[in-house]
Design a protein around this motif. Structure first.
Motif, PDB file in Angstrom:
ATOM      1  N   VAL A 110       0.836  -1.209   0.000  1.00  0.00           N
ATOM      2  CA  VAL A 110       0.000   0.000   0.000  1.00  0.00           C
ATOM      3  C   VAL A 110       0.868   1.255   0.000  1.00  0.00           C
ATOM      4  O   VAL A 110       0.559   2.234  -0.671  1.00  0.00           O
ATOM      5  N   ALA A 111       1.984   1.207   0.729  1.00  0.00           N
ATOM      6  CA  ALA A 111       2.888   2.357   0.800  1.00  0.00           C
ATOM      7  C   ALA A 111       3.786   2.462  -0.439  1.00  0.00           C
ATOM      8  O   ALA A 111       4.563   3.398  -0.566  1.00  0.00           O
ATOM      9  N   GLY A 112       3.677   1.486  -1.353  1.00  0.00           N
ATOM     10  CA  GLY A 112       4.474   1.521  -2.568  1.00  0.00           C
ATOM     11  C   GLY A 112       5.922   1.117  -2.356  1.00  0.00           C
ATOM     12  O   GLY A 112       6.799   1.511  -3.112  1.00  0.00           O
ATOM     13  N   TYR A 164       8.528  -3.916  -8.595  1.00  0.00           N
ATOM     14  CA  TYR A 164       7.625  -4.305  -9.670  1.00  0.00           C
ATOM     15  C   TYR A 164       8.373  -5.181 -10.648  1.00  0.00           C
ATOM     16  O   TYR A 164       9.553  -4.960 -10.918  1.00  0.00           O
ATOM     17  N   LYS A 165       7.685  -6.186 -11.173  1.00  0.00           N
ATOM     18  CA  LYS A 165       8.285  -7.035 -12.193  1.00  0.00           C
ATOM     19  C   LYS A 165       7.188  -7.668 -13.033  1.00  0.00           C
ATOM     20  O   LYS A 165       6.050  -7.778 -12.604  1.00  0.00           O
ATOM     21  N   TRP A 166       7.545  -8.040 -14.231  1.00  0.00           N
ATOM     22  CA  TRP A 166       6.615  -8.728 -15.124  1.00  0.00           C
ATOM     23  C   TRP A 166       6.654 -10.194 -14.735  1.00  0.00           C
ATOM     24  O   TRP A 166       7.679 -10.850 -14.844  1.00  0.00           O
ATOM     25  N   ASP A 167       5.527 -10.715 -14.251  1.00  0.00           N
ATOM     26  CA  ASP A 167       5.553 -12.067 -13.720  1.00  0.00           C
ATOM     27  C   ASP A 167       4.132 -12.598 -13.555  1.00  0.00           C
ATOM     28  O   ASP A 167       3.164 -11.923 -13.883  1.00  0.00           O
ATOM     29  N   VAL A 168       4.045 -13.780 -13.027  1.00  0.00           N
ATOM     30  CA  VAL A 168       2.770 -14.404 -12.664  1.00  0.00           C
ATOM     31  C   VAL A 168       2.750 -14.519 -11.156  1.00  0.00           C
ATOM     32  O   VAL A 168       3.644 -15.115 -10.556  1.00  0.00           O
ATOM     33  N   GLU A 169       1.754 -13.916 -10.512  1.00  0.00           N
ATOM     34  CA  GLU A 169       1.615 -14.033  -9.066  1.00  0.00           C
ATOM     35  C   GLU A 169       0.950 -15.356  -8.736  1.00  0.00           C
ATOM     36  O   GLU A 169       0.013 -15.779  -9.409  1.00  0.00           O
ATOM     37  N   SER A 210       7.755 -11.339   0.844  1.00  0.00           N
ATOM     38  CA  SER A 210       6.962 -12.510   1.241  1.00  0.00           C
ATOM     39  C   SER A 210       6.118 -13.075   0.090  1.00  0.00           C
ATOM     40  O   SER A 210       5.522 -14.137   0.239  1.00  0.00           O
ATOM     41  N   ASP A 211       6.088 -12.398  -1.056  1.00  0.00           N
ATOM     42  CA  ASP A 211       5.355 -12.899  -2.217  1.00  0.00           C
ATOM     43  C   ASP A 211       6.192 -13.939  -2.961  1.00  0.00           C
ATOM     44  O   ASP A 211       7.399 -13.767  -3.126  1.00  0.00           O
ATOM     45  N   GLU A 212       5.554 -14.995  -3.433  1.00  0.00           N
ATOM     46  CA  GLU A 212       6.259 -16.009  -4.209  1.00  0.00           C
ATOM     47  C   GLU A 212       6.939 -15.387  -5.433  1.00  0.00           C
ATOM     48  O   GLU A 212       8.056 -15.750  -5.782  1.00  0.00           O
ATOM     49  N   ALA A 213       6.279 -14.428  -6.088  1.00  0.00           N
ATOM     50  CA  ALA A 213       6.812 -13.805  -7.302  1.00  0.00           C
ATOM     51  C   ALA A 213       8.076 -12.990  -7.034  1.00  0.00           C
ATOM     52  O   ALA A 213       8.862 -12.751  -7.941  1.00  0.00           O
ATOM     53  N   PHE A 214       8.300 -12.575  -5.811  1.00  0.00           N
ATOM     54  CA  PHE A 214       9.492 -11.783  -5.474  1.00  0.00           C
ATOM     55  C   PHE A 214      10.754 -12.613  -5.672  1.00  0.00           C
ATOM     56  O   PHE A 214      11.777 -12.105  -6.112  1.00  0.00           O
ATOM     57  N   VAL A 270       3.425  -6.858 -11.903  1.00  0.00           N
ATOM     58  CA  VAL A 270       2.927  -7.017 -10.537  1.00  0.00           C
ATOM     59  C   VAL A 270       3.881  -6.404  -9.520  1.00  0.00           C
ATOM     60  O   VAL A 270       5.096  -6.392  -9.700  1.00  0.00           O
ATOM     61  N   GLN A 271       3.286  -5.863  -8.461  1.00  0.00           N
ATOM     62  CA  GLN A 271       4.073  -5.340  -7.352  1.00  0.00           C
ATOM     63  C   GLN A 271       4.354  -6.485  -6.395  1.00  0.00           C
ATOM     64  O   GLN A 271       3.467  -7.282  -6.083  1.00  0.00           O
ATOM     65  N   THR A 272       5.587  -6.578  -5.930  1.00  0.00           N
ATOM     66  CA  THR A 272       5.945  -7.666  -5.034  1.00  0.00           C
ATOM     67  C   THR A 272       6.687  -7.147  -3.812  1.00  0.00           C
ATOM     68  O   THR A 272       7.363  -6.122  -3.862  1.00  0.00           O
ATOM     69  N   VAL A 273       6.525  -7.857  -2.719  1.00  0.00           N
ATOM     70  CA  VAL A 273       7.308  -7.659  -1.502  1.00  0.00           C
ATOM     71  C   VAL A 273       7.972  -9.005  -1.198  1.00  0.00           C
ATOM     72  O   VAL A 273       7.569 -10.032  -1.750  1.00  0.00           O
TER      73      VAL A 273
END
Length: 89
Positions: free
Chosen positions: A17-19, A23-28, A45-49, A40-43
């Protein structure tokens, strides 16, 4: 990079939320199931990160240091360089 996040830890969502996420082109995915594709935006703890994610058996943001928890044992394994002892989610 290593990451753990309890299901009810609001901090990862707050980071998005705080930005603060990248960001990366991926599949969440969520537990291996795809639910969103594109930019997609990732942090961490996201699998896509792409971080090494660890199993969590505690709740909230303050529970990670609960005595005798898998969460705490995973942190200890990473800090001491015993990566083979980390429990995956």
């Amino acid at each position: 990079m290593w990451s753990l996040a309890a299901r009810n830890d609001a901090v990862p969502l707050g980071g998005k939320v705080a930005g603060l996420g990248g960001y990366k082109w991926d599949v969440e995915t969520w537990h291996g199931l795809p639910y969103n594709a594109g930019y997609v935006q990732t942090v961490p703890s996201d699998e896509a990160f792409g971080a090494h994610r660890m199993a969590v058996d505690t709740s909230g943001h303050s529970g990670y240091w609960k005595e005798d928890s898998t969460s705490l044992q995973n942190q200890a394994a990473v800090v001491t360089g015993r990566y083979n002892q980390v429990v995956d989610p």
